[in-house]
Design a protein around this motif. Sequence first.
Motif, PDB file in Angstrom:
ATOM      1  N   SER A  73       0.818  -1.219   0.000  1.00 19.85           N
ATOM      2  CA  SER A  73       0.000   0.000   0.000  1.00 19.85           C
ATOM      3  C   SER A  73       0.850   1.266   0.000  1.00 19.85           C
ATOM      4  O   SER A  73       0.418   2.312  -0.493  1.00 19.85           O
ATOM      5  CB  SER A  73      -0.936   0.011   1.214  1.00 19.85           C
ATOM      6  OG  SER A  73      -0.207   0.211   2.423  1.00 19.85           O
ATOM      7  N   ALA A 201      -2.033   0.548  -7.748  1.00 20.51           N
ATOM      8  CA  ALA A 201      -3.436   0.185  -7.535  1.00 20.51           C
ATOM      9  C   ALA A 201      -3.684  -1.274  -7.898  1.00 20.51           C
ATOM     10  O   ALA A 201      -4.370  -2.007  -7.172  1.00 20.51           O
ATOM     11  CB  ALA A 201      -4.345   1.099  -8.357  1.00 20.51           C
ATOM     12  N   ALA A 205      -4.805  -4.190  -5.350  1.00 16.02           N
ATOM     13  CA  ALA A 205      -6.053  -4.876  -5.690  1.00 16.02           C
ATOM     14  C   ALA A 205      -5.843  -6.383  -5.791  1.00 16.02           C
ATOM     15  O   ALA A 205      -6.745  -7.168  -5.470  1.00 16.02           O
ATOM     16  CB  ALA A 205      -6.612  -4.327  -7.001  1.00 16.02           C
ATOM     17  N   ASN A 217      -8.439  -4.385   7.739  1.00 17.24           N
ATOM     18  CA  ASN A 217      -9.320  -3.257   7.432  1.00 17.24           C
ATOM     19  C   ASN A 217      -8.651  -1.891   7.585  1.00 17.24           C
ATOM     20  O   ASN A 217      -8.866  -1.002   6.745  1.00 17.24           O
ATOM     21  CB  ASN A 217     -10.577  -3.325   8.303  1.00 17.24           C
ATOM     22  CG  ASN A 217     -11.520  -4.425   7.857  1.00 17.24           C
ATOM     23  OD1 ASN A 217     -11.538  -4.809   6.690  1.00 17.24           O
ATOM     24  ND2 ASN A 217     -12.306  -4.958   8.784  1.00 17.24           N
ATOM     25  N   LEU A 220      -6.669  -1.223   4.474  1.00 17.73           N
ATOM     26  CA  LEU A 220      -7.550  -0.997   3.325  1.00 17.73           C
ATOM     27  C   LEU A 220      -8.142   0.410   3.363  1.00 17.73           C
ATOM     28  O   LEU A 220      -8.157   1.119   2.345  1.00 17.73           O
ATOM     29  CB  LEU A 220      -8.664  -2.042   3.311  1.00 17.73           C
ATOM     30  CG  LEU A 220      -9.719  -1.899   2.199  1.00 17.73           C
ATOM     31  CD1 LEU A 220      -9.067  -1.984   0.825  1.00 17.73           C
ATOM     32  CD2 LEU A 220     -10.803  -2.964   2.357  1.00 17.73           C
ATOM     33  N   VAL A 221      -8.603   0.826   4.534  1.00 16.24           N
ATOM     34  CA  VAL A 221      -9.193   2.162   4.668  1.00 16.24           C
ATOM     35  C   VAL A 221      -8.143   3.242   4.394  1.00 16.24           C
ATOM     36  O   VAL A 221      -8.405   4.216   3.680  1.00 16.24           O
ATOM     37  CB  VAL A 221      -9.801   2.344   6.073  1.00 16.24           C
ATOM     38  CG1 VAL A 221     -10.217   3.794   6.296  1.00 16.24           C
ATOM     39  CG2 VAL A 221     -11.001   1.419   6.253  1.00 16.24           C
ATOM     40  N   TRP A 223      -5.437   2.984   2.615  1.00 18.35           N
ATOM     41  CA  TRP A 223      -5.096   2.970   1.186  1.00 18.35           C
ATOM     42  C   TRP A 223      -6.169   3.678   0.363  1.00 18.35           C
ATOM     43  O   TRP A 223      -5.855   4.456  -0.548  1.00 18.35           O
ATOM     44  CB  TRP A 223      -4.937   1.528   0.716  1.00 18.35           C
ATOM     45  CG  TRP A 223      -4.571   1.408  -0.734  1.00 18.35           C
ATOM     46  CD1 TRP A 223      -3.325   1.508  -1.280  1.00 18.35           C
ATOM     47  CD2 TRP A 223      -5.467   1.173  -1.829  1.00 18.35           C
ATOM     48  NE1 TRP A 223      -3.386   1.343  -2.645  1.00 18.35           N
ATOM     49  CE2 TRP A 223      -4.688   1.140  -3.008  1.00 18.35           C
ATOM     50  CE3 TRP A 223      -6.843   0.981  -1.926  1.00 18.35           C
ATOM     51  CZ2 TRP A 223      -5.242   0.924  -4.262  1.00 18.35           C
ATOM     52  CZ3 TRP A 223      -7.401   0.773  -3.172  1.00 18.35           C
ATOM     53  CH2 TRP A 223      -6.608   0.742  -4.326  1.00 18.35           C
ATOM     54  N   LEU A 224      -7.418   3.426   0.682  1.00 16.12           N
ATOM     55  CA  LEU A 224      -8.509   4.069  -0.054  1.00 16.12           C
ATOM     56  C   LEU A 224      -8.486   5.588   0.130  1.00 16.12           C
ATOM     57  O   LEU A 224      -8.735   6.343  -0.820  1.00 16.12           O
ATOM     58  CB  LEU A 224      -9.856   3.502   0.404  1.00 16.12           C
ATOM     59  CG  LEU A 224     -10.173   2.070  -0.042  1.00 16.12           C
ATOM     60  CD1 LEU A 224     -11.443   1.570   0.635  1.00 16.12           C
ATOM     61  CD2 LEU A 224     -10.318   1.995  -1.560  1.00 16.12           C
ATOM     62  N   LEU A 225      -8.170   6.030   1.330  1.00 15.41           N
ATOM     63  CA  LEU A 225      -8.127   7.471   1.581  1.00 15.41           C
ATOM     64  C   LEU A 225      -6.955   8.125   0.851  1.00 15.41           C
ATOM     65  O   LEU A 225      -7.086   9.234   0.320  1.00 15.41           O
ATOM     66  CB  LEU A 225      -8.042   7.740   3.085  1.00 15.41           C
ATOM     67  CG  LEU A 225      -9.326   7.444   3.872  1.00 15.41           C
ATOM     68  CD1 LEU A 225      -9.092   7.601   5.368  1.00 15.41           C
ATOM     69  CD2 LEU A 225     -10.460   8.364   3.421  1.00 15.41           C
ATOM     70  N   LEU A 227      -5.617   6.949  -1.893  1.00 18.29           N
ATOM     71  CA  LEU A 227      -6.024   6.916  -3.299  1.00 18.29           C
ATOM     72  C   LEU A 227      -7.006   8.044  -3.601  1.00 18.29           C
ATOM     73  O   LEU A 227      -6.878   8.745  -4.618  1.00 18.29           O
ATOM     74  CB  LEU A 227      -6.658   5.565  -3.628  1.00 18.29           C
ATOM     75  CG  LEU A 227      -7.262   5.420  -5.033  1.00 18.29           C
ATOM     76  CD1 LEU A 227      -6.190   5.577  -6.102  1.00 18.29           C
ATOM     77  CD2 LEU A 227      -7.968   4.073  -5.178  1.00 18.29           C
ATOM     78  N   GLY A 228      -7.976   8.230  -2.711  1.00 14.81           N
ATOM     79  CA  GLY A 228      -8.940   9.311  -2.909  1.00 14.81           C
ATOM     80  C   GLY A 228      -8.273  10.674  -2.897  1.00 14.81           C
ATOM     81  O   GLY A 228      -8.607  11.550  -3.707  1.00 14.81           O
TER      82      GLY A 228
END
Length: 243
Positions: A73, A201, A205, A217, A220-221, A223-225, A227-228
């Motif tokens: 990540s 990414a 993934a 989790n 994951l959270v 990484w998503l933030l 990425l966002g």
Amino acid sequence: MLYAALLVLVSVALTVLGVTALGYSEGQLPALALAIPALWLLPQGGMAAWLLLIGLGAYGMVLPEQPLALSISIFMMLPVFNICMSQKSSWQLGALLISIILAMDVGLMALQSEGKLPGSSLYTVVQILAVGVIWFACRSWRPVEGNTWWPLFLVVPLWVGGMEHAALVALCITGLIAAMQGMEKVKFGDWVPRLSWVLPAVGFATLVVVPHFDVPNPILVAWLLVLGGALLGEYLLEDPEEV
């Protein structure tokens, strides 16, 4: 155009294969496996190749002690670095993105310090710095004419020694470098920065999709933030009036 598109597809496939092999090796990579890609660029690669060697070495040194998902990540910082250092970027945008990264990384390191997440916060810092060095090496890198092919034969002792996954990781990283060089040589070098988005990414993934791997989790959270935040930065970069 078709050749460049093929190189992109090859890069994606090598990323999936490399991350999968890394996962099955449980992060147990000998130094030789990470040295092979950099040695492939030497001596023509110059300082960039040495920086790549240092970055990969530091990253791999602590890899066995870290959760694989966290280690992968961290590469999502590459597009953030690109945005922050873009000539079109402002200091406000850079500060915003860096603050997002710091918040996520500090949160993960706090969980590690409390024993709620495997690994060590110190090792996380080492990997963050290593990815920064790798990014700088890639930014300074120029295509090499006449690569030194003998380092690729070093995968043979890895394979014979029962470290097939490590040998595969070394070949995948070398293949990625070769693919990017190919894009530069056919005048599609502007595609390479886009791969700093796509490949991290795709790599993460892969861990999410393959049932064999575990992605906590919090990672994951985070990484998503990140990425966002990177996507937001890219949007603002394309619309300077919004910055």
